[in-house]
Each structure stands twice: as C-alpha cells, then as structure tokens.
Design a protein around this motif. Structure first.
Motif, PDB file in Angstrom:
ATOM      1  N   LYS A 112      -8.175   7.934   5.363  1.00 27.66           N
ATOM      2  CA  LYS A 112      -7.272   8.566   4.392  1.00 27.66           C
ATOM      3  C   LYS A 112      -7.895   8.634   2.993  1.00 27.66           C
ATOM      4  CE  LYS A 112      -2.997   7.472   6.691  1.00 27.66           C
ATOM      5  NZ  LYS A 112      -1.593   7.231   6.524  1.00 27.66           N
ATOM      6  N   GLN A 113      -9.137   8.196   2.891  1.00 31.54           N
ATOM      7  CA  GLN A 113      -9.879   8.169   1.633  1.00 31.54           C
ATOM      8  C   GLN A 113      -9.167   7.354   0.555  1.00 31.54           C
ATOM      9  OE1 GLN A 113     -10.900  12.255   0.742  1.00 31.54           O
ATOM     10  NE2 GLN A 113     -12.463  12.263   2.329  1.00 31.54           N
ATOM     11  N   ARG A 114      -8.557   6.265   1.002  1.00 35.22           N
ATOM     12  CA  ARG A 114      -7.997   5.273   0.079  1.00 35.22           C
ATOM     13  C   ARG A 114      -9.095   4.270  -0.197  1.00 35.22           C
ATOM     14  NH1 ARG A 114      -2.282   4.169   0.271  1.00 35.22           N
ATOM     15  NH2 ARG A 114      -2.830   2.687  -1.348  1.00 35.22           N
ATOM     16  N   HIS A 115      -9.288   3.928  -1.417  1.00 40.00           N
ATOM     17  CA  HIS A 115     -10.431   3.093  -1.794  1.00 40.00           C
ATOM     18  C   HIS A 115     -10.053   1.631  -2.002  1.00 40.00           C
ATOM     19  CE1 HIS A 115     -12.800   6.688  -1.950  1.00 40.00           C
ATOM     20  NE2 HIS A 115     -11.886   7.241  -2.718  1.00 40.00           N
ATOM     21  N   THR A 116      -9.218   1.116  -1.128  1.00 41.49           N
ATOM     22  CA  THR A 116      -8.859  -0.300  -1.156  1.00 41.49           C
ATOM     23  C   THR A 116      -9.808  -1.052  -0.229  1.00 41.49           C
ATOM     24  OG1 THR A 116      -6.522   0.191  -1.559  1.00 41.49           O
ATOM     25  CG2 THR A 116      -7.038  -1.981  -0.663  1.00 41.49           C
ATOM     26  N   LEU A 128      -7.500   3.232   6.228  1.00 40.61           N
ATOM     27  CA  LEU A 128      -7.605   3.500   4.792  1.00 40.61           C
ATOM     28  C   LEU A 128      -8.833   4.361   4.497  1.00 40.61           C
ATOM     29  CD1 LEU A 128      -6.598   0.026   3.370  1.00 40.61           C
ATOM     30  CD2 LEU A 128      -5.314   2.167   3.125  1.00 40.61           C
ATOM     31  N   SER A 131      -1.984   1.256  -7.346  1.00 40.52           N
ATOM     32  CA  SER A 131      -3.274   1.145  -6.668  1.00 40.52           C
ATOM     33  C   SER A 131      -3.616  -0.331  -6.504  1.00 40.52           C
ATOM     34  CB  SER A 131      -4.376   1.861  -7.453  1.00 40.52           C
ATOM     35  OG  SER A 131      -4.644   1.180  -8.657  1.00 40.52           O
ATOM     36  N   LEU A 160       0.817  -1.215   0.000  1.00 43.42           N
ATOM     37  CA  LEU A 160       0.000   0.000   0.000  1.00 43.42           C
ATOM     38  C   LEU A 160       0.854   1.271   0.000  1.00 43.42           C
ATOM     39  CD1 LEU A 160      -2.744  -1.189   2.488  1.00 43.42           C
ATOM     40  CD2 LEU A 160      -3.121  -0.567   0.072  1.00 43.42           C
TER      41      LEU A 160
END
Length: 175
Positions: free
Chosen positions: A162-166, A159, A114, A108
């Motif tokens: 942190k607005q990570r879209h995983t 995640l 991504s 990550l």
C-alpha cells in the motif's frame, strides 16, 4: 535535540515501564498505556518534566508518532503442551499475538496520523528456526510469539504494497 513523540502500549511494569523511564530521561515526549490506575507508571507521569504535553498529546489528537512500542503481553507459567487448557492457550494467543496486531491495526487506520516505526516485543521463544528445548512450560507462550512474528511479516508486506512507509519491527528483549 530533535524531540520525538513515542507511544508505549503496555507500560504498567517491566520492559514497558523502563521504556517510559528511558524515553522521558532522554527528553522525548511519550504517551503510555497501563492496565488500570495505581501502577508504577502513575508515579513516573507525576514526576515527568513535561506532564502538560502528555495531557495535550492525548486530548489534541496526535498527527505524527515517531515510535510506537507495542509491549503488552503475558507469560502464565507453566503452559505445557500436554497440560494447558483451551482457555490458557487462547489467553496467550489473544494477549500476545491477536491483541498487539489489532492495536497496531487500529492506530494505522487513524486518519491523518502517521506512525514512522512500530516495534513489537517478541521473544526467542517464538522462533520457528531456533527451538529452545530447555524451555519447559513455555508452549502456549512460544506459539503465541511465533504467531505474532508471522502476523508481523504479513503486516509489513501489506503496508509495503500500500506504499505506507511505517517500519515494522519484531524485537526481543536481551537478557
């Protein structure tokens, strides 16, 4: 068909190896890791229809992984709570909980890569709500899978913040 890129960590045998077989049979692209050479994974890689892509995938630096399967783990039986040593307990925790989380964390952190979905192999033995009393000799294994499950809750929430879209999944193999 929309070809997907897969990463399978822990594919030397068992569930991980079968994942690789099924992914390749479905026509998708896969990079897999295994303990040492000479594993059954080597034979599959030689017979893979798109071997050149696997080499390119590793060498070129992947920009998008659709699915990562973190499957590495151990079950050294028996590992009873009253009998196991510090080293046996630590080995289960490091291999089944700490290792998978660190592997995901490192992936990550890669810049410009991504990862859409990461699935971790967990177990019913790690359920804190449905204790399986009949599993004699699974103490360290169960604790390590419970630790993995809890770490994944934290990973998913961090995640999200942190607005990570995983997408993070804790999957258990069905029997």
């Amino acid at each position: 068909m929309d070809t997907k890129a897969w990463l399978v960590v822990g594919a030397s045998r068992g569930i991980g190896l079968e994942f690789v077989r099924l992914i390749l049979a479905s026509g998708h692209r896969v990079v897999a890791t295994a303990r040492g050479s000479g594993s059954a994974l080597d034979a599959i890689a030689r017979d893979a229809p798109d071997r050149s892509f696997i080499d390119q995938f590793v060498q070129s630096g992947v920009k998008k992984i659709d699915y990562a399967v973190i499957n590495a783990g151990i079950l050294e039986y028996p590992n009873r709570a009253l009998d196991m040593t510090f080293d046996q307990f630590a080995q289960h925790l490091l291999t089944n909980a700490v290792g998978p989380v660190i592997v995901a964390q490192e992936r990550l952190k890669l810049p410009d890569v991504s990862i859409e979905t990461i699935a971790f192999m967990s177990s019913d033995s790690g359920s804190t709500q449905r204790f399986l009393a009949f599993e004699d000799g699974f103490a360290a294994y169960g604790v390590s899978k419970a630790a993995l499950n809890q770490a994944l809750r934290h990973l998913a929430e961090e995640l999200r913040r942190k607005q990570r879209h995983t997408v993070i999944l804790a999957s258990r193999p069905s029997s």
